[in-house]
Design an enzyme around this catalytic site. Structure first.
Site, PDB file in Angstrom:
ATOM      1  N   TYR A 299      -8.768 -13.017   7.487  1.00 43.22           N
ATOM      2  CA  TYR A 299      -7.397 -12.898   6.978  1.00 43.22           C
ATOM      3  C   TYR A 299      -7.399 -11.974   5.755  1.00 43.22           C
ATOM      4  O   TYR A 299      -8.458 -11.624   5.230  1.00 43.22           O
ATOM      5  CB  TYR A 299      -6.848 -14.273   6.578  1.00 43.22           C
ATOM      6  CG  TYR A 299      -6.423 -15.136   7.758  1.00 43.22           C
ATOM      7  CD1 TYR A 299      -5.280 -14.805   8.484  1.00 43.22           C
ATOM      8  CD2 TYR A 299      -7.142 -16.247   8.125  1.00 43.22           C
ATOM      9  CE1 TYR A 299      -4.875 -15.600   9.554  1.00 43.22           C
ATOM     10  CE2 TYR A 299      -6.745 -17.035   9.193  1.00 43.22           C
ATOM     11  CZ  TYR A 299      -5.608 -16.710   9.908  1.00 43.22           C
ATOM     12  OH  TYR A 299      -5.213 -17.476  10.969  1.00 43.22           O
ATOM     13  N   GLU A 300      -6.187 -11.658   5.319  1.00 43.81           N
ATOM     14  CA  GLU A 300      -5.957 -10.722   4.212  1.00 43.81           C
ATOM     15  C   GLU A 300      -6.977 -10.788   3.065  1.00 43.81           C
ATOM     16  O   GLU A 300      -7.674  -9.822   2.755  1.00 43.81           O
ATOM     17  CB  GLU A 300      -4.540 -10.993   3.661  1.00 43.81           C
ATOM     18  CG  GLU A 300      -4.179 -10.276   2.391  1.00 43.81           C
ATOM     19  CD  GLU A 300      -4.045  -8.781   2.576  1.00 43.81           C
ATOM     20  OE1 GLU A 300      -3.239  -8.375   3.406  1.00 43.81           O
ATOM     21  OE2 GLU A 300      -4.732  -8.017   1.884  1.00 43.81           O
TER      22      GLU A 300
ATOM     23  N   LYS B  42     -13.821 -14.248  11.947  1.00 39.94           N
ATOM     24  CA  LYS B  42     -12.359 -14.138  11.910  1.00 39.94           C
ATOM     25  C   LYS B  42     -11.964 -13.821  10.480  1.00 39.94           C
ATOM     26  O   LYS B  42     -12.605 -14.318   9.545  1.00 39.94           O
ATOM     27  CB  LYS B  42     -11.718 -15.449  12.336  1.00 39.94           C
ATOM     28  CG  LYS B  42     -11.914 -15.743  13.812  1.00 39.94           C
ATOM     29  CD  LYS B  42     -11.161 -16.973  14.233  1.00 39.94           C
ATOM     30  CE  LYS B  42     -11.315 -17.144  15.741  1.00 39.94           C
ATOM     31  NZ  LYS B  42     -10.577 -18.313  16.233  1.00 39.94           N
TER      32      LYS B  42
ATOM     33  N   ASP C 147      -4.013  -6.526   5.502  1.00 41.70           N
ATOM     34  CA  ASP C 147      -3.147  -6.710   6.671  1.00 41.70           C
ATOM     35  C   ASP C 147      -2.306  -5.467   6.995  1.00 41.70           C
ATOM     36  O   ASP C 147      -2.632  -4.683   7.866  1.00 41.70           O
ATOM     37  CB  ASP C 147      -2.225  -7.906   6.450  1.00 41.70           C
ATOM     38  CG  ASP C 147      -2.961  -9.233   6.604  1.00 41.70           C
ATOM     39  OD1 ASP C 147      -4.070  -9.243   7.152  1.00 41.70           O
ATOM     40  OD2 ASP C 147      -2.412 -10.261   6.181  1.00 41.70           O
TER      41      ASP C 147
ATOM     42  N   LEU D  39       4.304 -15.265  27.761  1.00 41.59           N
ATOM     43  CA  LEU D  39       3.387 -15.124  28.889  1.00 41.59           C
ATOM     44  C   LEU D  39       2.108 -15.897  28.578  1.00 41.59           C
ATOM     45  O   LEU D  39       1.497 -15.662  27.532  1.00 41.59           O
ATOM     46  CB  LEU D  39       3.050 -13.627  29.031  1.00 41.59           C
ATOM     47  CG  LEU D  39       2.458 -13.116  30.327  1.00 41.59           C
ATOM     48  CD1 LEU D  39       3.412 -13.372  31.496  1.00 41.59           C
ATOM     49  CD2 LEU D  39       2.172 -11.619  30.215  1.00 41.59           C
TER      50      LEU D  39
ATOM     51  N   ASN E 222      -4.798  -7.918  17.989  1.00 43.75           N
ATOM     52  CA  ASN E 222      -5.621  -8.289  16.829  1.00 43.75           C
ATOM     53  C   ASN E 222      -6.052  -9.749  16.914  1.00 43.75           C
ATOM     54  O   ASN E 222      -5.932 -10.506  15.969  1.00 43.75           O
ATOM     55  CB  ASN E 222      -4.919  -7.978  15.488  1.00 43.75           C
ATOM     56  CG  ASN E 222      -3.704  -8.837  15.228  1.00 43.75           C
ATOM     57  OD1 ASN E 222      -2.948  -9.145  16.136  1.00 43.75           O
ATOM     58  ND2 ASN E 222      -3.511  -9.237  13.984  1.00 43.75           N
TER      59      ASN E 222
ATOM     60  N   GLN F 168      -0.930  11.178 -20.546  1.00 40.27           N
ATOM     61  CA  GLN F 168      -1.437  12.385 -19.891  1.00 40.27           C
ATOM     62  C   GLN F 168      -1.884  13.340 -20.976  1.00 40.27           C
ATOM     63  O   GLN F 168      -1.135  13.572 -21.943  1.00 40.27           O
ATOM     64  CB  GLN F 168      -0.295  13.049 -19.136  1.00 40.27           C
ATOM     65  CG  GLN F 168      -0.338  12.856 -17.647  1.00 40.27           C
ATOM     66  CD  GLN F 168       0.649  13.778 -16.958  1.00 40.27           C
ATOM     67  OE1 GLN F 168       1.742  13.998 -17.449  1.00 40.27           O
ATOM     68  NE2 GLN F 168       0.252  14.322 -15.841  1.00 40.27           N
TER      69      GLN F 168
ATOM     70  N   GLY G 294      -7.765   7.319 -12.897  1.00 40.46           N
ATOM     71  CA  GLY G 294      -8.077   8.742 -12.967  1.00 40.46           C
ATOM     72  C   GLY G 294      -8.460   9.125 -14.385  1.00 40.46           C
ATOM     73  O   GLY G 294      -8.959   8.295 -15.156  1.00 40.46           O
ATOM     74  N   GLY G 295      -8.194  10.356 -14.745  1.00 38.36           N
ATOM     75  CA  GLY G 295      -8.556  10.823 -16.073  1.00 38.36           C
ATOM     76  C   GLY G 295      -7.470  10.580 -17.099  1.00 38.36           C
ATOM     77  O   GLY G 295      -7.579  11.045 -18.244  1.00 38.36           O
ATOM     78  N   GLN G 296      -6.393   9.882 -16.716  1.00 37.75           N
ATOM     79  CA  GLN G 296      -5.275   9.679 -17.648  1.00 37.75           C
ATOM     80  C   GLN G 296      -5.256   8.223 -18.086  1.00 37.75           C
ATOM     81  O   GLN G 296      -4.932   7.365 -17.284  1.00 37.75           O
ATOM     82  CB  GLN G 296      -3.926   9.993 -16.963  1.00 37.75           C
ATOM     83  CG  GLN G 296      -3.918  11.158 -16.015  1.00 37.75           C
ATOM     84  CD  GLN G 296      -4.171  12.475 -16.725  1.00 37.75           C
ATOM     85  OE1 GLN G 296      -4.122  12.569 -17.956  1.00 37.75           O
ATOM     86  NE2 GLN G 296      -4.472  13.503 -15.960  1.00 37.75           N
TER      87      GLN G 296
ATOM     88  N   GLN H 206      -0.046 -10.499  10.716  1.00 34.47           N
ATOM     89  CA  GLN H 206       0.556  -9.361  10.013  1.00 34.47           C
ATOM     90  C   GLN H 206      -0.013  -7.981  10.361  1.00 34.47           C
ATOM     91  O   GLN H 206       0.741  -7.016  10.519  1.00 34.47           O
ATOM     92  CB  GLN H 206       0.436  -9.573   8.487  1.00 34.47           C
ATOM     93  CG  GLN H 206       1.116  -8.491   7.692  1.00 34.47           C
ATOM     94  CD  GLN H 206       1.172  -8.686   6.188  1.00 34.47           C
ATOM     95  OE1 GLN H 206       1.372  -7.738   5.459  1.00 34.47           O
ATOM     96  NE2 GLN H 206       1.029  -9.901   5.694  1.00 34.47           N
TER      97      GLN H 206
END
Ligand code: COA
Length: 416
Positions: free
Chosen positions: A139-140, A137, A169, A72, A96, A273, A248-250, A17
């Site tokens: 993975y996600e 190696k 990924d 190939l 990758n 908010q 965040g601040g909310q 991926q």
């Protein structure tokens, strides 16, 4: 109209991926992306989790649209020769593979540069060069654990949790695409290529920036005021999992709506908010909270924020998530229904914008995919079907100057 990356030739030596997501994006924007795959099987995702017998799996088709496929065997002399010719006339090679695989195949950076000094070699690895885990190696989910996402995601009384979003990924692929475009811009000025490397750990961490912010605040203060653990719970010396708290601040939380007992997604995300406190109170039918000193500042609300959320949930109990958002949007309150994948797949706005697109594939028929999340005023991204395995092998070889006899010989030697 010509596409911005038309004329850029990319050898797509990627699989699974992270790499394919990067090269797919560049193919959408006009690059000629040639996916190099092992003869016989190709990218492992072609056969992973198929839903139509003997046809490419959606995992493959959704990450490899608009590309050409060249089979190939780059471990045979003929295959190596073809790859060398391709390198000589391409702008970018993206890979990758596991650590060291490209070198073991004989395609060291020095060799690639000797074939084409202008080549940009773009790589994804699990960990960065020189890291004490550079040989691993990845993975996600491994990357999400290594990059700080898992330790900070989930609920405080549960285990570290990975996100469904492909932070390790596709996110790494997007970082790599930015690196490639930057190197192409530089090459336009200097004529020389360079190596671009992105690690999955670094890319996850880049999205966990605010958690590193929180570690330093925690070190300094001993608490984090926006986490559910404050002020009634306790903190250790590491950033805790904060459930659905806003970063965040909310303050915000996922809240139940009408039908939550049977529908797992009958929820909205509700944000309080600071400057929207008065509209929130009006929307909820609680005008008396607007000027009440027990409620009218963020500090005053802090120790009863879950009581406030509980009150909002009782208000929501008679409204579906869509009805609730339709009311709250009029009061300028940042909120959204929690959308299921089924709702997203059928969302008319996402279809209209080209974010969800239907593609016709010769073997699996029509399927949905996610189109370009980046919109341009002068380009409409067209998502085409992914190539069948080796669909363009002969075409690419002919373009490289091979005769029909030479191509037949390569087929016989199983080099292509
Ligand atoms: N012809 C001949 N050989 C080929 C080939 C081709 N066209 N394409 C690949 N190969 C070979 C490679 O040379 C390598 O051989 P070697 O190990 O003998 O040197 C082998 O196939 C595949 O290697 P590898 O990439 O290590 O595959 P894997 O299935 O064992 O591991 C990953 C898969 C994804 C774990 C690994 O590639 C990896 O860690 N990649 C970097 C991080 C990454 O991108 N992870 C996936 C995110 S989606």
């Amino acid at each position: 109209m010509s596409k911005p990356l038309e004329g850029i030739k990319i050898i797509d030596f990627t699989h699974v991926q992270a790499g394919p997501a990067c090269t797919q994006l560049l193919a959408w924007f006009g690059a000629d992306v040639i996916k190099v795959e092992r003869p016989g099987a190709g990218d492992v995702t072609r056969s992973q989790l198929r839903h139509v017998k003997d046809a490419d799996a959606l995992y493959f088709t959704m990450l490899n649209s608009n590309k050409r496929s060249l089979t190939l065997n780059t471990k045979t002399p003929q295959g190596k020769e073809v790859l060398e010719k391709l390198i000589a006339e391409s702008d970018v090679m993206v890979e990758n593979f596991g650590p060291g695989a490209l070198d073991r195949m004989g395609f060291t950076w020095e060799h690639i540069q000797s074939l084409n000094p202008g080549m940009i070699l773009a790589s994804v690895k699990g960990f960065s060069d020189g890291h004490h885990y550079e040989d691993l190696k990845v993975y996600e989910n491994v990357a999400q654990c290594a990059g700080g996402a898992a330790s900070t995601t989930g609920f405080w009384d549960g285990p570290p949790t990975v996100s469904a979003a492909a932070l390790g990924d596709s996110n790494t692929g997007m970082h790599l695409a930015i690196g490639i475009l930057t190197a192409l811009h530089q090459k336009n000025k200097t004529g020389t290529g360079q190596k671009v490397a992105v690690s999955m750990q670094d890319s996850v961490l880049n999205l966990c920036r605010v958690k590193l912010r929180d570690q330093q605040r925690l070190d300094a203060l001993g608490y984090l005021e926006e986490y559910p653990q404050y002020p009634h719970g306790s903190f250790s010396d590491v950033v805790p999992r904060g459930g659905n708290a806003g970063g965040g601040g909310q303050p915000g939380w996922v809240l139940k709506c009408k039908g939550w007992e049977t529908d797992p997604n009958a929820y909205i995300y509700f944000t309080i908010q600071g400057h929207a406190w008065a509209p929130i109170c009006k929307a909820l039918g609680k005008p008396e909270w607007i000027d009440d000193p027990e409620y009218n500042t963020a500090e005053a609300r802090q120790d009863k924020i879950f009581d406030i959320f509980n009150f909002i949930e009782s208000w929501l109990s008679t409204k579906t998530k869509f009805e609730a958002v339709d009311i709250l949007r009029k009061f300028d309150i940042p909120c959204s229904p929690v959308l299921s994948m089924k709702e997203i797949a059928n969302d008319p706005s996402l279809r209209e914008s080209g974010t969800i697109v239907e593609v016709d594939h010769p073997k699996i028929g029509k399927y949905l995919t996610v189109g370009s999340p980046i919109k341009f005023s002068d380009m409409k991204v067209e998502v085409k079907a992914s190539p069948l395995l080796g669909e363009h092998t002969d075409e690419v070889l002919q373009q490289l100057g091979y005769s029909a006899e030479q191509i037949a010989e390569m087929h016989a030697a199983q080099a292509v």
